[in-house]
Design an enzyme around this catalytic site. Structure first.
Site, short mmCIF file in Angstrom:
data_model
loop_
_atom_site.label_atom_id
_atom_site.label_comp_id
_atom_site.label_asym_id
_atom_site.label_seq_id
_atom_site.Cartn_x
_atom_site.Cartn_y
_atom_site.Cartn_z
N CYS A 111 0.79 15.73 13.35
CA CYS A 111 0.67 15.94 14.78
C CYS A 111 0.32 14.58 15.38
O CYS A 111 -0.51 13.85 14.86
CB CYS A 111 -0.45 16.93 15.04
SG CYS A 111 -0.96 16.99 16.76
N TYR A 155 2.21 1.88 -3.37
CA TYR A 155 1.11 2.34 -4.22
C TYR A 155 0.83 3.82 -3.95
O TYR A 155 0.73 4.64 -4.86
CB TYR A 155 -0.13 1.49 -3.94
CG TYR A 155 -1.37 1.91 -4.70
CD1 TYR A 155 -2.29 2.77 -4.11
CD2 TYR A 155 -1.61 1.48 -5.99
CE1 TYR A 155 -3.42 3.17 -4.79
CE2 TYR A 155 -2.73 1.88 -6.69
CZ TYR A 155 -3.63 2.72 -6.07
OH TYR A 155 -4.74 3.13 -6.76
N ASP A 156 0.75 4.16 -2.65
CA ASP A 156 0.51 5.57 -2.29
C ASP A 156 1.62 6.46 -2.82
O ASP A 156 1.37 7.59 -3.24
CB ASP A 156 0.42 5.72 -0.77
CG ASP A 156 -0.87 5.11 -0.24
OD1 ASP A 156 -1.78 4.87 -1.06
OD2 ASP A 156 -0.96 4.87 0.98
N ASP A 185 0.83 -1.20 0.00
CA ASP A 185 0.00 0.00 0.00
C ASP A 185 0.86 1.26 0.00
O ASP A 185 0.55 2.24 -0.66
CB ASP A 185 -0.90 0.03 1.24
CG ASP A 185 -2.01 -1.00 1.14
OD1 ASP A 185 -2.81 -1.08 2.07
OD2 ASP A 185 -2.05 -1.72 0.13
N ALA A 186 1.95 1.20 0.76
CA ALA A 186 2.80 2.38 0.87
C ALA A 186 3.43 2.71 -0.49
O ALA A 186 3.49 3.87 -0.90
CB ALA A 186 3.89 2.15 1.90
N ARG A 200 -16.08 4.99 -17.52
CA ARG A 200 -14.94 4.65 -18.34
C ARG A 200 -13.94 3.74 -17.62
O ARG A 200 -13.30 2.90 -18.22
CB ARG A 200 -14.27 5.96 -18.74
CG ARG A 200 -12.95 5.75 -19.34
CD ARG A 200 -12.47 7.06 -19.85
NE ARG A 200 -11.04 7.01 -19.92
CZ ARG A 200 -10.32 7.85 -20.62
NH1 ARG A 200 -10.92 8.81 -21.27
NH2 ARG A 200 -9.04 7.74 -20.65
N LEU A 233 -7.84 11.29 -25.73
CA LEU A 233 -7.36 12.08 -26.85
C LEU A 233 -6.00 12.68 -26.50
O LEU A 233 -5.75 12.99 -25.34
CB LEU A 233 -8.33 13.23 -27.13
CG LEU A 233 -9.70 12.85 -27.67
CD1 LEU A 233 -10.65 14.04 -27.52
CD2 LEU A 233 -9.60 12.43 -29.13
N GLU A 283 -20.65 12.58 -22.10
CA GLU A 283 -20.15 13.09 -20.83
C GLU A 283 -21.30 13.37 -19.87
O GLU A 283 -22.27 14.04 -20.23
CB GLU A 283 -19.40 14.40 -21.13
CG GLU A 283 -18.33 14.74 -20.15
CD GLU A 283 -17.00 14.04 -20.43
OE1 GLU A 283 -16.95 13.16 -21.32
OE2 GLU A 283 -16.03 14.37 -19.75
N LYS A 338 -15.06 20.59 -25.29
CA LYS A 338 -14.58 19.44 -24.49
C LYS A 338 -15.19 19.59 -23.10
O LYS A 338 -14.74 20.38 -22.28
CB LYS A 338 -13.06 19.44 -24.42
CG LYS A 338 -12.52 18.20 -23.73
CD LYS A 338 -11.02 18.10 -23.92
CE LYS A 338 -10.49 16.76 -23.42
NZ LYS A 338 -10.79 16.51 -22.01
S1 IVH Z 1 -14.38 12.11 -28.15
C1 IVH Z 1 -11.11 8.44 -28.51
N1 IVH Z 1 -15.62 14.36 -27.70
O1 IVH Z 1 -12.38 13.96 -23.28
C2 IVH Z 1 -11.68 9.42 -27.55
N2 IVH Z 1 -14.39 13.40 -25.89
O2 IVH Z 1 -9.50 12.81 -23.85
C3 IVH Z 1 -13.02 9.91 -28.00
N3 IVH Z 1 -14.57 14.66 -23.79
O3 IVH Z 1 -12.59 10.63 -22.33
C4 IVH Z 1 -13.54 10.98 -27.13
N4 IVH Z 1 -15.88 16.25 -24.55
O4 IVH Z 1 -14.29 12.24 -21.35
C5 IVH Z 1 -14.83 13.41 -27.16
N5 IVH Z 1 -16.81 16.32 -27.47
C6 IVH Z 1 -16.04 15.38 -26.93
C7 IVH Z 1 -15.63 15.41 -25.58
C8 IVH Z 1 -14.80 14.40 -25.09
C9 IVH Z 1 -15.24 15.79 -23.48
C10 IVH Z 1 -13.71 13.90 -22.85
C11 IVH Z 1 -14.07 12.46 -22.72
C12 IVH Z 1 -12.86 11.70 -23.16
C13 IVH Z 1 -11.77 12.72 -23.09
C14 IVH Z 1 -10.78 12.44 -24.19
#
Ligand code: IVH
Length: 696
Positions: A440, A44-45, A41-42, A145, A91, A182, A124
């Protein structure tokens, strides 16, 4: 030996963060899915801490799949694992116009194109991604995910999100389709949620993204249902038949099937289009009402996307153009030391208020003594402050030219700032290495820790005492009525004194005292968890409660663990998922006289209910059971609790390790897998007959 975080170049940091994300994900899977931790665990932390430290230095490099953002995603046994048919990848990031132009150039080179390429430019959204599976138009499963390959089954919770259709609208959808998008929380909803939490004396969330993640991962879907979660669709996973030729067409179809699609998305042409779309999104960002952290560019033509394919974990056909971390200058007015529940001393920078990224910032964490030394930051300094996405504000650097004369280096205290002035110890890890954390040693005897301990004690998953929120805890502590958890159960003797306080009326005091009385009888696991021993979280508390059975056995064992009795240590070590960190923490806690006295005092106020030990002599003891489809004679939770009581292990997915599948009406893919693997399948009635007949 890994390089000092302070000495990393940006390129090295990128590489390290990638390595750490992979390594931590690997250990998460070993630990949580195979029950076979590969490191202590340590250690991992230490990996997680290094990741966080690098992110603190380079907030703009925080990866979408960063272990620090995983909010314990893989850390749960509450949600069954779901393997994604098509992995959920991430991405690559672009940080500048040049990066965006290079993306366009790369696409054209790869496809050997002369013509301008069309792209979608989509906001995004800063939430958490989910994959929702529809079969014949009906929602059948939803998963987070997770690590990209395996997520968590959050079907029941996703069904409570109003933006997400249970049945696809329109027509033309493939028989099987996984819709991806999302889950997020809007600014207004986030503010309301935190205000309500604060009023109820509960923990608030740092930002909308954490709040959305926390809300989606509630064990009880009824709680998720009360959170105004929202959803935008933007992608898909497995599909039984293609349904569009371009991303733009796909987005339009998703809309006709009933999903919200970001209205700010556009279809643009060529490199100029990419840059323009980014500027527009930057301008719209403050008015959206939800967090976005950049723009996603995707090659519009899906046949081209297919040809471009993927490099390791990210597609060649898309990129995330991130907004820069926002920076501002301000003055460091003071460095305060905060003491957390576990006694960790954290330096906090008090700043002249300044607006960064639309938020007024007055405090920033300085992490630890080493960070202060690295920055060489002194009271009176002008500092550069940075806030990126959901990362807490960071001090990036000091402007040396503006240092007032006579500014002195910060001397980290050797004693706790509490009136007891308890000595601060530099913590060592299980392997003996010194870490940067100073703690502490006072625990409950330290007034700062005391309040934090009390807060933990009354929290929902511990004693769950409604009406004893932050305000009441502070007030009653100040009056000297609350010095330890046991005092909570003596508050009834102060009824008249409480009533004499302005804000307290008959009803609220009556309710409060009644709520307290209700908790006088408490299950052993909540009792253990409520003690707030480091490393003893909810799951560990349950394991320990089951292992020891009763409070006396538990306390006797803890005394022996504190005395390093080898037999007692071994007994604890042998319990499922308990390692050195827990043993060390338990030993340290119960070695302190003031802690032992506190626990005895508390126990004297309570009736601690025995945990039911798992049975070994039943028809299903030791078997791995999966429930699927709907159950008609009991709820899923009841079925699970009953099976576990009888010594079975309940799993959410069918594999070769499954011994038995109980299938109700509507059972789908799990039943199919079970049949294929030749696993014993039975109806709910047969199950009941088996357990009723088999139980002693
Ligand atoms: S497409 C192959 N479109 O960004 C990946 N992702 O780094 C395809 N996200 O895990 C993802 N807005 O959580 C896509 N318009 C959008 C997005 C989006 C937010 C997030 C998503 C993804 C991460 C990708």
């Amino acid at each position: 030996m890994a390089k000092d975080v302070a000495a990393l170049t940006e390129a090295e940091a990128v590489e390290e963060l990638t390595r750490l994300a992979d390594e931590i994900a690997h250990h998460d899977i070993a630990y949580f899915q195979h029950d076979e931790p590969a490191i202590s665990d340590a250690d991992y932390d230490a990996l997680k801490r290094r990741n966080t430290e690098i992110e603190a230095r380079f907030p703009h490099l925080v990866r979408d799949n960063s272990p620090s953002l995983r909010v314990g995603a893989a850390r749960s046994e509450q949600f069954a694992p779901v393997e994604h048919g098509v992995p959920m990848l991430s991405l690559d990031n672009a940080f500048s116009d040049e990066d965006a132009l290079e993306f366009d150039a790369r696409v054209k080179r790869f496809l050997r194109l002369d013509e301008e390429v069309a792209y979608t430019a989509e906001p995004k959204i800063d939430g958490l991604s989910c994959s929702i599976r529809y079969e014949k138009g009906l929602l059948v499963q939803a998963a987070t995910r997770g690590d990209g390959r395996v997520g968590e089954d959050v079907t029941a919770n996703i069904r409570t999100v109003r933006d997400i259709p249970h049945r696809l609208a329109g027509s033309g959808w493939p028989d099987v389709v996984e819709i991806r998008g999302e889950v997020y929380l809007g600014h207004a909803e986030f503010a309301a949620l935190n205000a309500a939490a604060e009023a109820a004396g509960q923990k608030t969330y740092a930002n909308p993204r954490n709040a959305a993640a926390g809300s989606l991962r509630q064990i009880d879907p009824k709680i998720t249902a009360q959170r105004p979660l929202r959803f935008f669709a933007y992608a898909w996973g497995h599909v039984s038949a293609p349904f569009a030729e371009t991303q733009w067409e796909a987005l339009r179809k998703l809309k006709t099937w009933g999903f919200p699609v970001t209205p700010q998305s556009q279809c643009v042409k060529g490199p100029e289009g990419l840059l323009e779309a980014y500027r527009r999104m930057e301008a719209e960002r403050p008015h959206l009402g939800f967090d976005i952290d950049g723009v996603v560019y995707k090659v519009d033509r899906l046949d081209w996307q297919g040809r471009l394919g993927f490099v390791s974990r990210a597609p060649r056909w898309g990129v995330a153009r991130k907004f820069p971390a926002e920076q501002a200058r301000t003055v460091l007015e003071a460095i305060d030391i905060q003491v957390g529940r576990t006694g960790a001393l954290t330096p906090v920078a008090r700043l002249t208020p300044v607006t960064v990224g639309g938020v007024v910032v007055t405090n920033a964490t300085l992490h630890n003594a080493d960070e202060i030394a690295r920055l060489d930051v002194r009271v009176g300094d002008t500092v550069v402050l940075q806030r990126a996405g959901d990362v807490i504000p960071q001090i990036v650097r000091v402007i040396p030219e503006e240092r007032p004369s006579g500014a002195e280096s910060f001397a980290f205290p050797h004693v706790c700032p509490c009136p007891l002035h308890t000595e601060v110890v530099r913590e060592t890890t299980a392997s003996g290495a010194e870490t940067v954390v100073r703690r502490c040693s006072g625990e409950f005897a330290c007034p700062f820790q005391k309040l934090a301990h009390l807060r933990h004690f009354v929290s929902r998953r511990a004693f769950d005492i409604e009406g004893l929120g932050e305000k009441q805890l502070v007030l009653f502590s100040e009056k000297g009525w609350l010095n330890s958890p046991a005092d909570i159960f003596r508050l009834h003797t102060r009824r008249d004194e409480i009533l004499a306080i302005d804000r307290f009326g008959e009803t609220s005091v009556g309710n409060l005292l009644r709520n307290i009385e209700e908790r006088r009888s408490i299950p052993l696991d909540r009792f253990i968890y409520g003690l707030g021993v480091r490393h003893i979280g909810e799951t560990t508390a349950v394991v320990m409660a089951r292992g020891y059975g009763g409070v006396d056995a538990f306390l006797e064992a803890m005394d022996r663990v504190a005395a390093r009795d080898p037999e007692a240590v071994e007994e604890l070590d042998a319990m499922d998922q308990i390692g050195d960190a827990v043993i060390e923490a338990a030993a340290a806690f119960f070695a302190e006289d003031h802690n032992r006295a506190m626990v005895q005092d508390l126990k004297s106020q309570l009736q601690v209910l025995d945990a039911e030990k798992p049975k070994t002599d039943t028809a299903v003891a030791g078997k791995t059971v999966v429930f699927t489809g709907s159950l008609e004679r009991m709820t899923r939770d009841e079925a699970k609790a009953q099976a576990e009581r009888l010594g079975a292990k309940v799993s959410g997915s069918v594999s070769k390790k499954t011994d038995l599948v109980v299938a109700g009406p509507g059972a789908g893919s799990k039943l199919k897998t079970a049949t294929e693997l030749g696993i014993q399948v039975m109806t709910e009635d047969e199950w009941i007959a088996l357990v009723d007949g088999g139980a002693p």
